[in-house]
Design a protein around this motif. Structure first.
Motif, short mmCIF file in Angstrom:
data_model
loop_
_atom_site.label_atom_id
_atom_site.label_comp_id
_atom_site.label_asym_id
_atom_site.label_seq_id
_atom_site.Cartn_x
_atom_site.Cartn_y
_atom_site.Cartn_z
N GLY A 107 -0.49 9.32 4.27
CA GLY A 107 -0.59 8.50 3.61
C GLY A 107 0.25 7.25 3.84
O GLY A 107 0.92 7.40 4.96
N ALA A 108 0.50 6.15 2.76
CA ALA A 108 1.54 5.24 3.11
C ALA A 108 1.69 4.51 1.72
O ALA A 108 1.03 4.67 0.86
CB ALA A 108 0.74 4.34 3.91
N VAL A 109 2.67 3.56 1.80
CA VAL A 109 2.92 2.64 0.82
C VAL A 109 2.90 1.33 1.35
O VAL A 109 3.45 1.01 2.46
CB VAL A 109 4.32 2.57 0.19
CG1 VAL A 109 4.68 1.39 -0.99
CG2 VAL A 109 4.77 3.96 -0.46
N LEU A 110 2.10 0.25 0.82
CA LEU A 110 1.79 -0.98 1.43
C LEU A 110 2.03 -1.90 0.48
O LEU A 110 1.53 -1.99 -0.84
CB LEU A 110 0.47 -1.38 1.84
CG LEU A 110 0.03 -0.47 3.47
CD1 LEU A 110 -0.57 1.09 2.98
CD2 LEU A 110 -1.25 -1.18 3.87
N ASP A 111 2.73 -2.83 0.64
CA ASP A 111 2.85 -4.04 -0.52
C ASP A 111 2.42 -5.39 0.21
O ASP A 111 2.58 -5.65 1.41
CB ASP A 111 4.46 -4.15 -0.83
CG ASP A 111 5.34 -4.62 0.28
OD1 ASP A 111 5.44 -5.96 0.12
OD2 ASP A 111 6.08 -3.91 0.92
N GLY A 112 2.01 -6.14 -0.81
CA GLY A 112 1.57 -7.55 -0.25
C GLY A 112 0.92 -8.27 -1.27
O GLY A 112 1.28 -8.33 -2.60
N ARG A 113 -0.56 -8.84 -1.02
CA ARG A 113 -1.24 -9.59 -2.35
C ARG A 113 -2.51 -9.04 -2.55
O ARG A 113 -2.99 -9.36 -3.52
CB ARG A 113 -1.35 -11.06 -1.70
CG ARG A 113 -0.36 -11.97 -1.27
CD ARG A 113 0.73 -12.21 -2.60
NE ARG A 113 1.74 -13.01 -2.25
CZ ARG A 113 2.89 -12.64 -1.53
NH1 ARG A 113 3.13 -11.58 -0.99
NH2 ARG A 113 3.90 -13.68 -1.23
N ASP A 114 -3.18 -8.36 -1.47
CA ASP A 114 -4.65 -7.96 -1.78
C ASP A 114 -4.67 -6.35 -1.29
O ASP A 114 -5.65 -5.87 -0.93
CB ASP A 114 -5.47 -8.71 -0.55
CG ASP A 114 -4.97 -8.71 0.77
OD1 ASP A 114 -3.97 -8.25 1.09
OD2 ASP A 114 -6.02 -8.91 1.42
N CYS A 120 -6.71 -1.28 0.40
CA CYS A 120 -6.85 0.02 0.00
C CYS A 120 -7.56 0.20 -1.35
O CYS A 120 -6.96 0.47 -2.31
CB CYS A 120 -5.56 0.59 0.25
SG CYS A 120 -4.86 0.55 1.79
N PRO A 121 -8.96 -0.37 -1.48
CA PRO A 121 -9.33 -0.28 -2.82
C PRO A 121 -9.43 0.95 -3.52
O PRO A 121 -9.44 1.18 -4.74
CB PRO A 121 -10.97 -0.87 -2.67
CG PRO A 121 -11.03 -0.94 -1.21
CD PRO A 121 -9.67 -1.02 -0.85
#
Ligand code: DC
Length: 213
Positions: A107-114, A120-121
């Motif tokens: 898995g992963a941690v993603l940071d952003g706006r969407d 990743c809904p």
């Protein structure tokens, strides 16, 4: 385990995402860097920031090994990123890379706006990290002053407000809290307190997901 952390500029989501990733031993992707790098490469090649087709080509040729370029952290790169990020064609190219990153074994941690809304809904935990524009501007101002950058705090606040406006009102994947994301307001929290609150919210989301599954 996929953790999505979205929020406006200078909300603290990047710092928190890094610490959360370390805590769970997950890979971390700061997705803002992708847009910043497209802006950097476009400017270097003389591509106009409103030429969607040419920008999508720039995005296709992006070398992810260049994402650690310190130049990407400047206010100018943030501004260019916000402009290239308006184009659906650019977002479509970068979406593929982000989904691929998130689909790794652990898995992963993603940071952003969407991330929670589009990329990743189905993320296991979604946080929407925010703070008042004034507090975000103060933090960014102190960070810049620390790096020896001479800029007025009012100018930083104006930049943050302009970026908030552009990121939230664009047609393509605007900055918006996902309906199933939990809000983390860091206005009155130190970074350590925000980190503890983030872990609590993630643990609660995971146990909710566990109960539901
Ligand atoms: O998080 P940041 O400040 O590095 O992001 C720079 C710009 O990139 C931001 O103004 C909007 C855009 N961006 C985006 O549209 N979608 C993302 N997932 C991340 C960033």
């Amino acid at each position: 385990m996929i953790i999505a952390m979205d929020g406006p500029a200078a909300s603290g989501k990047g710092t928190l995402a890094k610490r959360v990733a370390l805590h769970y031993s997950l890979p971390h992707l700061d997705t803002g860097l992708l847009y910043r790098a497209v802006g950097r490469d476009a400017l270097a090649r003389g591509v106009a920031l409103d030429d969607a087709e040419a920008l999508a080509q720039v995005a296709s040729g992006l070398q992810v090994a260049t994402l650690d370029d310190p130049e990407l952290r400047t206010a100018g790169a943030g501004e260019a990123a916000s402009q290239v990020a308006r184009h659906p064609a650019v977002r479509a190219v970068l979406l593929t890379y982000q989904r691929h990153f998130a689909s790794g074994e652990v898995g992963a941690v993603l940071d952003g706006r969407d991330i929670g809304t589009v990329i990743c809904p189905d993320a296991d935990a979604k946080l929407f990290v925010t703070a008042t524009p004034e507090v975000r501007a103060k933090r960014r101002f102190l960070e810049l002053a620390d790096r020896g950058v001479d800029v007025a705090e009012e100018a930083v606040l104006a930049d943050i407000r302009a970026r908030d406006e552009r990121d939230s009102t664009r047609g393509a994947s605007p900055l918006v809290q996902a309906p199933d994301a939990v809000l983390l307001d860091t206005t009155n929290l130190s970074i350590d307190a925000a980190f503890r609150a983030a872990l609590d919210l993630i643990e609660a989301a995971m146990s909710r997901a566990g109960r539901a599954g």
